[in-house]
Design a protein around this motif. Structure first.
Motif, mmCIF file in Angstrom:
data_model
loop_
_atom_site.group_PDB
_atom_site.id
_atom_site.type_symbol
_atom_site.label_atom_id
_atom_site.label_comp_id
_atom_site.label_asym_id
_atom_site.label_seq_id
_atom_site.Cartn_x
_atom_site.Cartn_y
_atom_site.Cartn_z
ATOM 1 N N TYR A 133 0.824 -1.064 0.007
ATOM 2 C CA TYR A 133 0.070 -0.076 -0.082
ATOM 3 C C TYR A 133 0.864 1.188 0.027
ATOM 4 O O TYR A 133 1.829 1.292 0.603
ATOM 5 N N ASP A 134 0.242 2.304 -0.498
ATOM 6 C CA ASP A 134 0.955 3.621 -0.280
ATOM 7 C C ASP A 134 0.371 4.183 0.710
ATOM 8 O O ASP A 134 -0.828 4.213 0.809
ATOM 9 N N VAL A 135 1.126 4.819 1.659
ATOM 10 C CA VAL A 135 0.669 5.202 3.051
ATOM 11 C C VAL A 135 0.621 6.653 3.327
ATOM 12 O O VAL A 135 2.008 7.181 2.899
ATOM 13 N N MET A 136 -0.167 7.331 3.946
ATOM 14 C CA MET A 136 -0.038 8.796 4.190
ATOM 15 C C MET A 136 -0.699 8.694 5.471
ATOM 16 O O MET A 136 -1.457 8.228 6.126
ATOM 17 N N LEU A 137 0.162 9.553 6.452
ATOM 18 C CA LEU A 137 0.089 9.723 7.844
ATOM 19 C C LEU A 137 -0.578 10.925 8.197
ATOM 20 O O LEU A 137 0.137 12.066 7.412
ATOM 21 N N TYR A 138 -1.719 11.295 8.791
ATOM 22 C CA TYR A 138 -2.150 12.475 8.956
ATOM 23 C C TYR A 138 -2.225 13.568 7.581
ATOM 24 O O TYR A 138 -1.826 14.639 7.780
ATOM 25 N N PRO A 139 -3.118 12.921 6.531
ATOM 26 C CA PRO A 139 -3.150 13.930 5.596
ATOM 27 C C PRO A 139 -3.950 15.077 5.840
ATOM 28 O O PRO A 139 -4.558 14.887 6.450
ATOM 29 N N GLU A 140 -3.567 15.941 4.917
ATOM 30 C CA GLU A 140 -4.007 17.196 4.825
ATOM 31 C C GLU A 140 -5.313 17.102 4.202
ATOM 32 O O GLU A 140 -5.695 16.173 3.304
ATOM 33 N N ASP A 141 -6.093 18.108 4.340
ATOM 34 C CA ASP A 141 -7.658 18.182 3.549
ATOM 35 C C ASP A 141 -7.480 18.031 2.307
ATOM 36 O O ASP A 141 -8.161 17.348 1.475
ATOM 37 N N GLU A 142 -6.333 18.687 1.590
ATOM 38 C CA GLU A 142 -6.162 18.597 0.244
ATOM 39 C C GLU A 142 -6.065 17.258 -0.313
ATOM 40 O O GLU A 142 -6.360 17.135 -1.494
ATOM 41 N N ALA A 143 -5.431 16.306 0.344
ATOM 42 C CA ALA A 143 -5.315 14.974 0.000
ATOM 43 C C ALA A 143 -6.553 14.124 0.139
ATOM 44 O O ALA A 143 -6.545 12.735 -0.397
ATOM 45 N N LEU A 144 -7.425 14.684 0.744
ATOM 46 C CA LEU A 144 -8.788 13.845 0.998
ATOM 47 C C LEU A 144 -9.901 14.053 0.116
ATOM 48 O O LEU A 144 -10.168 15.332 -0.216
ATOM 49 N N PRO A 145 -10.779 13.034 -0.113
ATOM 50 C CA PRO A 145 -11.848 13.318 -0.814
ATOM 51 C C PRO A 145 -12.772 14.546 -0.119
ATOM 52 O O PRO A 145 -12.824 14.604 1.193
ATOM 53 N N ASP A 146 -13.643 14.827 -0.735
ATOM 54 C CA ASP A 146 -14.545 16.183 -0.061
ATOM 55 C C ASP A 146 -15.253 15.737 1.108
ATOM 56 O O ASP A 146 -15.396 16.249 2.187
ATOM 57 N N VAL A 147 -15.913 14.527 1.168
ATOM 58 C CA VAL A 147 -16.562 14.001 2.241
ATOM 59 C C VAL A 147 -15.754 13.651 3.570
ATOM 60 O O VAL A 147 -16.342 13.963 4.705
ATOM 61 N N LEU A 148 -14.476 13.815 3.293
ATOM 62 C CA LEU A 148 -13.732 13.300 4.632
ATOM 63 C C LEU A 148 -12.789 14.894 4.937
ATOM 64 O O LEU A 148 -12.171 14.811 5.964
ATOM 65 N N GLN A 149 -12.736 15.886 4.217
ATOM 66 C CA GLN A 149 -12.470 16.853 4.568
ATOM 67 C C GLN A 149 -12.638 17.362 5.777
ATOM 68 O O GLN A 149 -14.146 17.483 6.444
ATOM 69 N N GLY A 150 -11.933 17.794 6.801
ATOM 70 C CA GLY A 150 -12.271 18.503 8.201
ATOM 71 C C GLY A 150 -12.289 17.192 9.079
ATOM 72 O O GLY A 150 -12.432 17.652 10.348
ATOM 73 N N CYS A 151 -12.164 16.059 8.572
ATOM 74 C CA CYS A 151 -12.136 14.887 9.803
ATOM 75 C C CYS A 151 -10.691 14.851 10.128
ATOM 76 O O CYS A 151 -9.669 14.952 9.214
ATOM 77 N N SER A 152 -10.466 14.270 11.411
ATOM 78 C CA SER A 152 -9.109 13.796 11.787
ATOM 79 C C SER A 152 -8.920 12.540 11.472
ATOM 80 O O SER A 152 -9.160 11.625 12.015
ATOM 81 N N ILE A 153 -7.937 12.669 10.429
ATOM 82 C CA ILE A 153 -7.650 11.012 9.764
ATOM 83 C C ILE A 153 -6.201 10.652 10.223
ATOM 84 O O ILE A 153 -5.136 11.692 9.809
ATOM 85 N N ALA A 154 -6.019 9.492 10.806
ATOM 86 C CA ALA A 154 -4.371 9.302 11.293
ATOM 87 C C ALA A 154 -3.809 8.710 10.106
ATOM 88 O O ALA A 154 -2.624 8.993 9.837
ATOM 89 N N LEU A 155 -4.210 7.817 9.205
ATOM 90 C CA LEU A 155 -3.602 6.808 8.253
ATOM 91 C C LEU A 155 -4.685 6.718 7.159
ATOM 92 O O LEU A 155 -5.727 6.273 7.331
ATOM 93 N N ILE A 156 -4.062 6.811 5.886
ATOM 94 C CA ILE A 156 -4.885 6.250 4.703
ATOM 95 C C ILE A 156 -3.537 5.267 3.928
ATOM 96 O O ILE A 156 -2.472 5.780 3.625
ATOM 97 N N ALA A 157 -4.165 4.328 3.460
ATOM 98 C CA ALA A 157 -3.455 3.250 2.730
ATOM 99 C C ALA A 157 -4.044 2.923 1.379
ATOM 100 O O ALA A 157 -5.250 2.445 1.605
ATOM 101 N N HIS A 158 -3.538 3.477 0.409
ATOM 102 C CA HIS A 158 -3.992 3.125 -0.834
ATOM 103 C C HIS A 158 -3.743 2.083 -1.343
ATOM 104 O O HIS A 158 -2.175 1.673 -1.779
#
Length: 104
Positions: free
Chosen positions: A27-52
């Motif tokens: 997987y490609d992993v992002m820790l603590y992604p900024e809003d710009e890296a998130l889909p619109d529905v997840l912007q403003g959410c506190s996300i720890a990790l995204i694994a694509h």
């Protein structure tokens, strides 16, 4: 790497280990992604990790028992609903605790 203000050192260590596990699995992993890296529905959410991955994307969070209900379990449920509203995305929650209980 930025962390969240309520995150404990134990949670940060487990999150780092989880990120390495996802990377080893391809997987490609992002820790603590900024809003710009998130889909619109997840912007403003506190996300720890995204694994694509090739066929899926995983949003993961690590919480210790004291932080499990931080801001109420309703917040976690709302986040899960938002993540799972995106086709091919899923949410994983990892609960971690110290191996030894600390004296009060």
């Amino acid at each position: 790497m930025k962390s969240r203000p309520f995150e404990t050192p134990l949670e940060r260590r487990r999150l780092s280990r989880l990120a390495r596990e996802y990377k080893r699995a391809g997987y490609d992993v992002m820790l603590y992604p900024e809003d710009e890296a998130l889909p619109d529905v997840l912007q403003g959410c506190s996300i720890a990790l995204i694994a694509h991955g090739e066929n899926e994307t995983v949003v993961a969070d690590v919480r210790s028992r004291p932080n499990l209900t931080l801001n109420g379990s309703a917040d976690l449920r709302r986040l899960v609903e938002k993540v799972e509203s995106i086709p091919g995305w899923q949410f994983n929650l990892v609960v971690t605790n110290p191996r030894h209980h600390q004296a009060s």
